[in-house]
Write a protein that holds these residues in place. Structure first.
Motif, PDB file in Angstrom:
ATOM      1  N   GLU A  81       3.780  -6.926  -2.308  1.00 50.09           N
ATOM      2  CA  GLU A  81       2.733  -6.144  -2.975  1.00 50.09           C
ATOM      3  C   GLU A  81       2.935  -4.671  -2.662  1.00 50.09           C
ATOM      4  N   PHE A  82       2.671  -3.816  -3.631  1.00 50.52           N
ATOM      5  CA  PHE A  82       2.677  -2.372  -3.379  1.00 50.52           C
ATOM      6  C   PHE A  82       1.253  -1.878  -3.606  1.00 50.52           C
ATOM      7  N   ASN A  83       0.467  -1.927  -2.545  1.00 52.04           N
ATOM      8  CA  ASN A  83      -0.965  -1.633  -2.660  1.00 52.04           C
ATOM      9  C   ASN A  83      -1.429  -0.501  -1.747  1.00 52.04           C
ATOM     10  N   LYS A  84      -0.501   0.141  -1.064  1.00 50.42           N
ATOM     11  CA  LYS A  84      -0.938   1.050  -0.004  1.00 50.42           C
ATOM     12  C   LYS A  84      -1.659   2.293  -0.515  1.00 50.42           C
ATOM     13  N   PHE A  85      -1.611   2.537  -1.827  1.00 50.41           N
ATOM     14  CA  PHE A  85      -2.346   3.681  -2.358  1.00 50.41           C
ATOM     15  C   PHE A  85      -3.675   3.276  -2.994  1.00 50.41           C
ATOM     16  N   LYS A  86      -4.035   2.002  -2.869  1.00 55.48           N
ATOM     17  CA  LYS A  86      -5.356   1.554  -3.277  1.00 55.48           C
ATOM     18  C   LYS A  86      -6.299   1.689  -2.081  1.00 55.48           C
ATOM     19  N   GLU A  87      -7.511   2.107  -2.339  1.00 57.23           N
ATOM     20  CA  GLU A  87      -8.415   2.463  -1.250  1.00 57.23           C
ATOM     21  C   GLU A  87      -8.597   1.353  -0.231  1.00 57.23           C
ATOM     22  N   ASP A  88      -8.735   0.121  -0.708  1.00 57.33           N
ATOM     23  CA  ASP A  88      -9.015  -0.973   0.208  1.00 57.33           C
ATOM     24  C   ASP A  88      -7.761  -1.538   0.857  1.00 57.33           C
ATOM     25  N   LYS A  89      -6.579  -0.990   0.516  1.00 58.34           N
ATOM     26  CA  LYS A  89      -5.332  -1.520   1.068  1.00 58.34           C
ATOM     27  C   LYS A  89      -4.533  -0.431   1.788  1.00 58.34           C
ATOM     28  N   ASN A 103       9.224   2.452  -4.820  1.00 61.42           N
ATOM     29  CA  ASN A 103       7.950   2.492  -5.540  1.00 61.42           C
ATOM     30  C   ASN A 103       7.107   3.715  -5.193  1.00 61.42           C
ATOM     31  N   SER A 104       7.350   4.319  -4.048  1.00 62.97           N
ATOM     32  CA  SER A 104       6.514   5.430  -3.595  1.00 62.97           C
ATOM     33  C   SER A 104       6.696   6.646  -4.493  1.00 62.97           C
ATOM     34  N   PRO A 134       8.174  -8.963  -8.535  1.00 64.33           N
ATOM     35  CA  PRO A 134       6.941  -8.343  -9.040  1.00 64.33           C
ATOM     36  C   PRO A 134       7.246  -7.020  -9.743  1.00 64.33           C
ATOM     37  N   LYS A 135       6.284  -6.543 -10.509  1.00 64.50           N
ATOM     38  CA  LYS A 135       6.468  -5.312 -11.267  1.00 64.50           C
ATOM     39  C   LYS A 135       6.800  -4.152 -10.335  1.00 64.50           C
ATOM     40  N   GLY A 136       7.721  -3.318 -10.780  1.00 67.11           N
ATOM     41  CA  GLY A 136       8.145  -2.168  -9.986  1.00 67.11           C
ATOM     42  C   GLY A 136       9.554  -2.361  -9.469  1.00 67.11           C
TER      43      GLY A 136
END
Length: 506
Positions: free
Chosen positions: A138-146, A194-195, A485-487
């Motif tokens: 998962e690439f979620n580190k820029f989502k607030e809850d992750k 992805n960053s 996954p996407k990306g």
């Protein structure tokens, strides 16, 4: 952390504990491999799960259905998974099946999974494990809850038991920890690629590479702009000078053999963002140019994987990292650049920048390390996407023995590559009237003329160039695979690690 184990029998497992996976073959309706667990077979037969006519469609590859069956006060959760024609299962199909299992388990929040025996060899089990792990990226580190999470909670708590009922494939020879480490090296490369460019610039990429020095047998050097310039790497300097973010040359050495053992050199293009420079790109989909660093990210992923392995080899990674921006200090069409090895290049298009930074890095790798062979990875040409699409990378080089070995391994890993020719006619297309060569060769054969350009900088060292422009991230036309996954895909890491494990090239 994800926990994967291999058991010989279903008998000592609690089939009610998690999700139980049953593989359904299009041509073979016999599930005798489950018969050793009488309780399970009684439940399946009582509910007529196997005999139901509507399951025929489920037997097709990738199709699946969740069944919840009551057995007294307990609930048996079954994933019926179509495997298609079991006789035609290859490594990549098994990898995809592993990914489907993980994604369904995650969707239903079933962190405990038991997989029954629809596979027939250790290599097939290895492929399933790769799919189980790679699909959960998962690439979620820029989502607030992750923001502070690098791995999902599900991944950390995920537990899978793979059951083998045939002593010939009991999994004793499978190094599960190694497979997981390689997959997590793919995660690392995907995270970097992805960053966004405001997070990963050349300096940030260098800082990330520096963290690899904590790993076994790894040493990292970072050369700054002045050091690069002093070495005469004017290709790197020219491309990077239009940006406020100064270029870096990242050198990562993995030394686990004798000091006299020549290394294998890996070179990765890392343009952390590519506007095209003065020859600016169209705005449409320019955001995807954060992926122009993917070659460098692949190489760093390979080095991270090596840090967790104990291969008795020496490997050097060289990553030229730049940002290609238009400004008053940018290099221009018409410029002539003297490269590290003394050859001169006439610039006709500043968007053909990747070959300039690769050329300096390749020449440096050859001169400094006298390697056994040299491999480079780059999102180099849109022409490669036109030629081969978005599911196959191009490979070009000067040594067919080396290329054939890489192609054969890619057929196992599912990271498909296809050899394109490199003949004298293409070298003629990049000859310049005012310099040794020019940095573009016209509209025809763009992938090959780019490789022909690079061939001027590898001397007679065995060399293979990977053009991963179509495969480095998911794009229009990319095949839907559960483990991608996407990306960013992290394309090439698993292939090269397997190549390094088998390396006997002289």
């Amino acid at each position: 952390m994800v926990e994967i184990s291999i058991k010989r029998s279903i008998d000592d497992l609690d089939i009610f504990e998690g999700l139980f996976v049953v593989g359904l073959d299009e041509n073979n309706k016999d599930l005798n491999y489950l018969s050793k667990n009488t309780k399970l077979m009684d439940i399946l037969n009582r509910h007529k799960v196997i005999q139901e006519e509507h399951l025929e469609n489920i037997r097709k590859f990738g199709k699946n259905m969740i069944l919840s069956l009551n057995d007294g006060d307990k609930l048996l959760k079954i994933l019926l998974l179509g495997i298609g024609d079991g006789k035609k299962l290859n490594e990549d199909k098994l990898r995809q099946l592993g990914g489907i299992i993980s994604l369904r388990a995650k969707e239903l929040n079933f962190p405990n999974v038991i997989i029954s025996n629809f596979y027939s060899s250790s290599s097939q089990i290895e492929s399933i494990i790769e799919g189980l792990v790679l699909s959960l990226y998962e690439f979620n580190k820029f989502k607030e809850d992750k923001a502070d999470k690098t791995l999902s909670t599900f991944y950390v708590n995920y537990s899978v038991v793979i059951v083998t009922t045939d002593d010939s494939n009991d999994g004793n020879k499978i190094d599960i920890g190694k497979i997981v480490n390689i997959c997590e090296a793919v995660f690392y490369a995907r995270d970097l690629a992805n960053s966004p460019p405001n997070v990963i610039d050349p300096n940030a990429l260098a800082n990330s590479a520096k963290t690899l020095e904590k790993m076994k047998n790894i040493h990292v050097d970072i050369l700054n702009q002045n050091q690069i310039k002093d070495l005469g790497m004017n290709g790197i300097i020219s491309v990077g000078k239009g940006s406020e973010n100064e270029p870096k040359l990242i050198i990562v050495e993995y030394n686990n053999s004798t000091s006299t053992d020549k290394p294998i050199v890996l070179v990765g293009k890392a343009v952390t963002f590519d506007t095209g420079g003065i020859s600016i790109k169209p705005s449409d989909r320019m955001d995807e140019m954060k992926f122009d660093k993917s070659g460098g990210c692949t190489v760093l992923g390979i080095m991270k994987a090596l840090g967790n392995l104990d291969l008795p080899i020496n490997v050097v990674a060289i990553i030229p990292a730049v940002e290609n921006m238009p400004s008053g200090s940018s290099y221009r069409p018409g410029d002539i650049i003297r490269m590290y090895n003394g050859k001169t290049v006439e610039v006709l298009n500043t968007d053909a920048e990747g070959r300039l930074i690769l050329a300096d890095a390749l020449a440096y790798g050859v001169a400094k390390y006298a390697p056994k062979c040299i491999l480079d990875f780059a999102t180099l040409t849109g022409a490669c996407i036109i030629a081969l699409g978005t599911n196959i990378a191009g490979i070009i080089g000067n040594d067919n023995k080396l290329i054939n070995k890489l192609v054969s391994i890619s057929n196992i890993t599912g990271e498909k590559i296809w050899q394109l020719p490199l003949s004298e006619e293409f070298s003629d297309l990049i000859k310049s009237n005012v310099a040794t060569i020019k940095n573009i060769g016209g509209r025809t054969g763009g992938t090959i003329t780019a490789a022909a350009f690079l061939s001027y900088f590898v001397s007679d060292v065995p060399w293979a160039h990977f053009d991963i422009a179509g495969t480095a991230w998911t794009q229009d036309g990319t095949a839907d695979k559960s483990y991608n996954p996407k990306g960013s895909t992290g394309f090439g890491i698993r292939t090269i690690i397997k190549f390094l494990e088998q390396y006997q090239y002289k």
